[in-house]
Design a protein around this motif. Structure first.
Motif, short mmCIF file in Angstrom:
data_model
loop_
_atom_site.label_atom_id
_atom_site.label_comp_id
_atom_site.label_asym_id
_atom_site.label_seq_id
_atom_site.Cartn_x
_atom_site.Cartn_y
_atom_site.Cartn_z
N LEU A 41 10.90 -12.66 -8.80
CA LEU A 41 11.27 -11.27 -8.52
C LEU A 41 10.23 -10.60 -7.61
O LEU A 41 10.58 -9.86 -6.70
N GLU A 42 8.95 -10.86 -7.88
CA GLU A 42 7.90 -10.29 -7.04
C GLU A 42 8.05 -10.77 -5.60
O GLU A 42 7.94 -9.99 -4.66
N LYS A 43 8.30 -12.06 -5.43
CA LYS A 43 8.47 -12.60 -4.08
C LYS A 43 9.68 -11.99 -3.39
O LYS A 43 9.62 -11.63 -2.21
N TRP A 44 10.78 -11.85 -4.13
CA TRP A 44 11.98 -11.24 -3.56
C TRP A 44 11.67 -9.82 -3.11
O TRP A 44 12.04 -9.41 -2.00
N ALA A 45 10.99 -9.05 -3.96
CA ALA A 45 10.67 -7.66 -3.64
C ALA A 45 9.78 -7.55 -2.40
O ALA A 45 10.03 -6.72 -1.52
N THR A 46 8.76 -8.39 -2.32
CA THR A 46 7.87 -8.30 -1.17
C THR A 46 8.55 -8.80 0.11
O THR A 46 8.33 -8.26 1.19
#
Length: 124
Positions: free
Chosen positions: A97-102
């Motif tokens: 999720l963090e990677k998707w958001a960034t």
């Protein structure tokens, strides 16, 4: 036995989804993926969290079995927090999720700007 249904308001999995979807939980779990830390270290790493919210979130994560709290009998008192096996398993989907958001924040900001200007969304 019936499988949990988080779409049912009485299902306890909904509470768990609320916990793991909370912004502070996400940031604390990802912070502790780096290893055990003291309360003040976590607070410095998670910019913007109040001491009250940090305390509440850590307590909830310990209660839910995702963190281990270790208090040392020293002066001044020392308390470390670290992920349990359950918490380490949670790092995997939260990292995605963090990677998707960034990766997609630029697109999201563009969509927000278009929306805020009263224009029709690009991908309606």
């Amino acid at each position: 036995m019936q499988l949990p249904n988080p779409f049912d308001k009485a299902c306890p999995t909904r509470q768990l989804l609320d916990r793991i979807g909370d912004q502070w939980t996400v940031l604390i779990v990802l912070t502790l993926a780096e290893g055990p830390m003291r309360f003040t270290e976590i607070g410095k790493r998670v910019d913007g969290i109040s001491q009250k919210m940090l305390t509440q979130t850590l307590r909830s994560l310990v209660r839910d079995g995702m963190l281990k709290r270790t208090a040392y009998a020293v002066i001044p008192p020392r308390v470390d927090y670290e992920l349990t096996g359950l918490g380490r398993e949670l790092v995997v989907p939260l990292s995605v999720l963090e990677k998707w958001a960034t990766t997609h924040m630029g697109q999201v900001q563009e969509a927000r700007d278009v929306f805020d200007q009263g224009q029709a969304p690009v991908n309606a």
